[in-house]
Design a protein around this motif. Structure first.
Motif, mmCIF file in Angstrom:
data_model
loop_
_atom_site.group_PDB
_atom_site.id
_atom_site.type_symbol
_atom_site.label_atom_id
_atom_site.label_comp_id
_atom_site.label_asym_id
_atom_site.label_seq_id
_atom_site.Cartn_x
_atom_site.Cartn_y
_atom_site.Cartn_z
ATOM 1 N N LYS A 53 2.278 -20.128 -62.159
ATOM 2 C CA LYS A 53 3.324 -20.190 -62.354
ATOM 3 C C LYS A 53 3.134 -21.984 -62.387
ATOM 4 C CE LYS A 53 6.077 -16.543 -60.954
ATOM 5 N NZ LYS A 53 7.307 -16.435 -59.733
ATOM 6 N N CYS A 56 2.184 -22.521 -65.948
ATOM 7 C CA CYS A 56 3.534 -22.677 -66.477
ATOM 8 C C CYS A 56 4.646 -23.557 -66.587
ATOM 9 C CB CYS A 56 4.228 -20.808 -66.554
ATOM 10 S SG CYS A 56 2.863 -20.017 -67.223
ATOM 11 N N LEU A 58 6.338 -23.738 -64.304
ATOM 12 C CA LEU A 58 7.679 -23.265 -63.108
ATOM 13 C C LEU A 58 7.733 -24.297 -62.053
ATOM 14 C CD1 LEU A 58 7.267 -19.070 -64.538
ATOM 15 C CD2 LEU A 58 9.572 -21.175 -64.463
ATOM 16 N N LEU A 59 6.737 -23.661 -61.194
ATOM 17 C CA LEU A 59 6.434 -24.295 -59.575
ATOM 18 C C LEU A 59 6.339 -26.122 -60.594
ATOM 19 C CD1 LEU A 59 5.424 -21.421 -58.108
ATOM 20 C CD2 LEU A 59 7.906 -22.179 -57.878
#
Lengths: 259, 575
Positions: A53, A56, A58-59
């Motif tokens: 993540k 990507c 996201l985090l």
């Protein structure tokens, strides 16, 4: 064969992620090059999904940097080059599979004529023809996964990030997905895959990284890792030794022996 | 492939197309699946709208008979009404925006696409706003149309109502969205504490206001009393409040003052646009960071305790078999660990509590009301408690079985009969409802100095109501479960929930009518201060015995029939 490309497409430097008081990823350094199929191997809760993540965008890492093709993972430019397929992929239930792919085409701003050709190819590759015009809510898990894979590849990403890709797939779907991974890697895409299944990593990966409690404990090709395994030279023995000591003990009925 | 992002216009078009296609397939499914369901929803909505319109029209006519309906007092009341709506809309949209941006699967998916964060915000904000405000339009439109009709407002008023309401909703929702972005960015770990604090603050403010209003000196409904009351409400009329702009503008439009109406609309619309722009601008920088922080906070492992509560439950419900208690305890734990659930529960019973507290006003003005009215208000209390209870059972009890969802097979495989599972849920729901409402009804009866016989009658009626309402919800929940949906509010708002509510309302109407219509004949036997009717068709004692007998029979029927249907459906269900 890993393509020789000095510039890493995925680059993690000193990445740490802390949830509350729990350090989920601990000073992780990782490079992933074009054409490389990398398998993240680790037990449940090892930090694989959190790392993915962060790749990507996201985090956000608590410390350290994540870059995709030289730009921060959180930038739109990075996301335009990545395709991400989570372990529980999201599909709009009230769209047909074809409409979902069309939506993705528009969101990536792909040329519509080029997208039409690419969509037709992907429908054929993933054998979606018989149900692509039905609503996604009627699909089985395997059908959903195949549609999600097709949608993820429609924009021809440079980096393919997949979390536990083969969970719940029937043998035919699994074969298609594995062949697609290999074909993507051979065409120059960097594939980052997380799995807790040793057989998948052994079968597909150019490079395997064993992660446990957020730390990358070993990294190398299958042969390199086998060479480090004690006695048997099996990946399973090395994995068990690195991630939890000896083989786990299961109570058996009195007098019986595990072969 | 090119690394340039997609053209902005194409993204906007794609997101709109997405919702349009989803809506299209949804509508096609509805029409294909059940005409009856669509007709029922449209019919009930129209009926509800018509009833509200009639109610508001008659209310405004009554006010119009005392003072002009474009009077400042109406503006005052509108200001108060819209202020409470402003607060409720901001909070509800804020919660929905938070859930959809930071906890929803769609937001996670969209955040992996090369789309700007403010575009994702706009897309999901619109959904949250529609979901939070449809009730306002259903409730507010008959009121505003009725007001326009009674005030004989011109075309300007009717043309401006919708734009006014839209601007108001956007403003309230944007304020809520800004708050939810702030929480996700700076305090993602404290969401429960913030929600609890807001709720406590709202309850405290409500209580302070209620106490102040109840303490208004003077004869109730006298001009002096009204003046003091309005004076005490003056904080809600601050010229800086958007609710005030809306109230002033609408009344000006009704009065035929288009300049003032358009001026207030311009102020409201400008503030709505500014608040929306602020939220969208904040989302550019904060949506991704907030998402990461809130997900990191929710991934931190939590240990749950409060096992003392569980022990207390075992002690209190010791009469139920242990497996049944454990099943109920599972529901109770899920309930208390979900703030969205228990906060709504508190709102339900908080409102009911406030209503009964207000009863003191009638008690204080006892000399104003004849003894007969005391009993009318007693029946009104019973009806209000039952109506709130029916909303409670529809919202919380009806979805209990649906919420088992894909795990329903666990119940199916348990070493206990399915009949026992449903009976357990029924006993729990009925018991909880009875404990919550009985105290309030008895308290208000004591405040009214009701005789013991009447208190006993009300308690018995409430027991019959609680039993029937719980059984209807448990039975209907087993008969018409929605196993695909995991949001209890959406389960309650579906066809099964709607039917459950309608059946509950019919049941309440039957029980209350049965008790209230013959009341003049039997009540004098229970309360000697009441005058006896000149020629009753039946002696009071016999009448009371008949009423009790028929009520009990009706309650038994309303308990047994739905439970039997529910048990049959549950037992024949494949897992």
């Amino acid at each position: 064969m890993i393509a020789q490309n000095p510039a890493a497409l995925v680059e993690l430097r000193g990445v740490t992620k802390v949830y509350g008081s729990r350090r989920v990823v601990d000073h992780l350094d990782l490079d992933l090059h074009a054409g490389e199929l990398f398998a993240f191997l680790g037990p449940n809760g090892a930090g694989k999904t959190t790392t993915i993540k962060m790749v990507c965008g996201l985090l956000h890492p608590t410390s350290g940097t994540v870059r995709i093709a030289g730009v921060p993972a959180t930038s739109a430019a990075a996301r335009a080059r990545i395709a991400y397929i989570p372990d529980q992929p999201y599909l709009y239930n009230k769209l047909t599979g074809r409409e979902f792919i069309r939506f993705v085409v528009e969101m990536y701003g792909i040329d519509r004529r080029r997208a039409a050709t690419r969509t037709a190819e992907l429908i054929e590759t993933f054998e979606l023809g018989s149900y692509i015009d039905e609503l996604c809510e009627t699909y089985s898990h395997g059908m959903r996964q195949r549609v999600v894979f097709a949608a993820a590849l429609v924009h021809e990403p440079d980096v393919l990030v997949v979390d536990e890709p083969l969970v719940g797939l029937d043998p035919r779907s699994a074969r298609i997905v594995k062949d697609v991974f290999l074909s993507q890697a051979r065409s120059g895409v960097a594939v980052l895959m997380s799995t807790h299944l040793l057989a998948i990593a052994e079968e597909l990966a150019d490079t395997i990284g064993i992660i446990h409690q957020g730390r990358l404990l070993a990294r190398g090709s299958l042969d390199e890792l086998r060479a480090r395994a004690p006695d048997s030279g099996s990946l399973e023995d090395l994995f068990l030794r690195l991630t939890g000591g000896d083989r786990p003990t299961v109570p058996l009925p009195e007098g019986s022996v595990l072969s | 492939m090119s690394v340039a992002g997609p053209p902005r216009q194409r993204v906007i078009w794609a997101l709109r197309w997405l919702r349009w296609r989803q809506g299209f397939h949804h509508a096609a499914d509805l029409l294909e699946g059940s005409w009856l369901r669509v007709a029922l929803v449209i019919g009930l909505s129209a009926l509800f709208w018509g009833l509200l319109y009639t109610l508001f029209r008659d209310g405004f006519r009554f006010i119009d008979s005392i003072l002009p309906s474009t009077n400042e007092i109406i503006e005052y009341l509108f200001g108060l009404f819209f202020l409470s709506l402003l607060v409720m809309l901001s909070v509800s949209t804020g919660i929905l925006v938070y859930a959809s941006l930071f906890q929803g699967d769609e937001a996670e998916y969209l955040l992996t696409l090369p789309v700007s964060e403010d575009r994702i915000f706009a897309h999901l904000f619109r959904d949250a706003l529609v979901f939070a405000s449809w009730g306002l339009f259903l409730l507010g439109s008959p009121m505003l149309v009725a007001y326009g009709m009674v005030a004989r407002a011109g075309g300007t008023y009717f043309l401006l109502v919708l734009p006014y309401m839209t601007a108001f909703v956007v403003l309230a929702g944007s304020l809520g969205a800004v708050a939810s972005l702030l929480v996700a960015r700076y305090a993602p770990r404290q969401t429960r504490a913030i929600l609890g604090g807001l709720l406590a603050l709202a309850i405290l403010a409500g209580l302070v206001y209620a106490v102040r209003l109840m303490g208004t000196p003077g004869q109730p409904l006298s001009l002096e009393w009204l003046d003091t009351l309005l004076d005490r409400l003056s904080a809600s009329q601050s010229p800086a409040l958007p609710s005030r702009w809306l109230a002033r503008g609408l009344v000006a439009a009704a009065r035929g003052e288009p300049d003032q109406a358009l001026y207030d609309f311009a102020i409201l619309a400008a503030h709505a646009a500014a608040a929306y722009l602020l939220a969208a601008w904040l989302s550019r920088g904060w949506l991704r960071t907030g998402w990461s922080r809130s997900r990191s906070a929710s991934s931190a492992r939590r240990r749950h305790g409060l096992y003392a509560l569980d022990s207390a439950f075992h002690f209190l419900f010791g009469f139920l078999p242990r497996p049944t208690r454990l099943l109920i305890l599972k529901d109770l734990r899920s309930f208390r660990r979900d703030p969205a659930q228990w906060s709504q529960f508190l709102i339900f019973f908080g409102l009911l509590g406030l209503y009964f507290l207000n009863m003191q006003r009638f008690h204080a003005g006892e000399s104003v009301w004849p003894a007969f009215w005391k009993h009318v208000i007693g029946f009104l209390n019973l009806s209000v408690a039952a109506l709130i209870l029916s909303t409670f059972t529809t919202r919380f009890v009806f979805p209990m079985l649906s919420l088992e969802g894909r795990n329903l097979w666990i119940l199916g495989l348990l070493p206990m009969s399915r009949r026992t599972i449903l009976w357990g849920k029924y006993l729990f729901a009925a018991g909880l409802s009875l404990v919550a409402t009985l105290m309030l009804v008895i308290l208000s009866d004591l405040l009214f100095l009701m005789p013991p016989g009447v208190i006993l009658l009300h308690s018995l009626a409430l027991t019959v109501l609680c039993s029937g309402l719980a059984a209807i919800s448990v039975g209907m929940g087993a008969l018409l479960p929605d196993l695909r949906q995991d949001d209890p509010s959406k389960i309650a708002a579906g066809l099964g929930g709607t039917l459950n509510l309608v059946l509950s309302l019919i049941y309440i109407a039957c029980v209350i009518t049965l008790l209230a219509v013959p009341a003049p004949w039997y009540l004098p036997d229970l309360d000697p201060s009441l005058d006896r009717p000149p020629s009753p068709p039946l002696p009071g004692g016999l009448c009371l015995a008949l009423v009790l007998l028929v009520s009990l029979a009706l309650g038994a029927l309303a308990t047994w029939l739905p439970l039997r249907s529910g048990i049959r459906a549950f037992e024949s269900r494949d897992f």
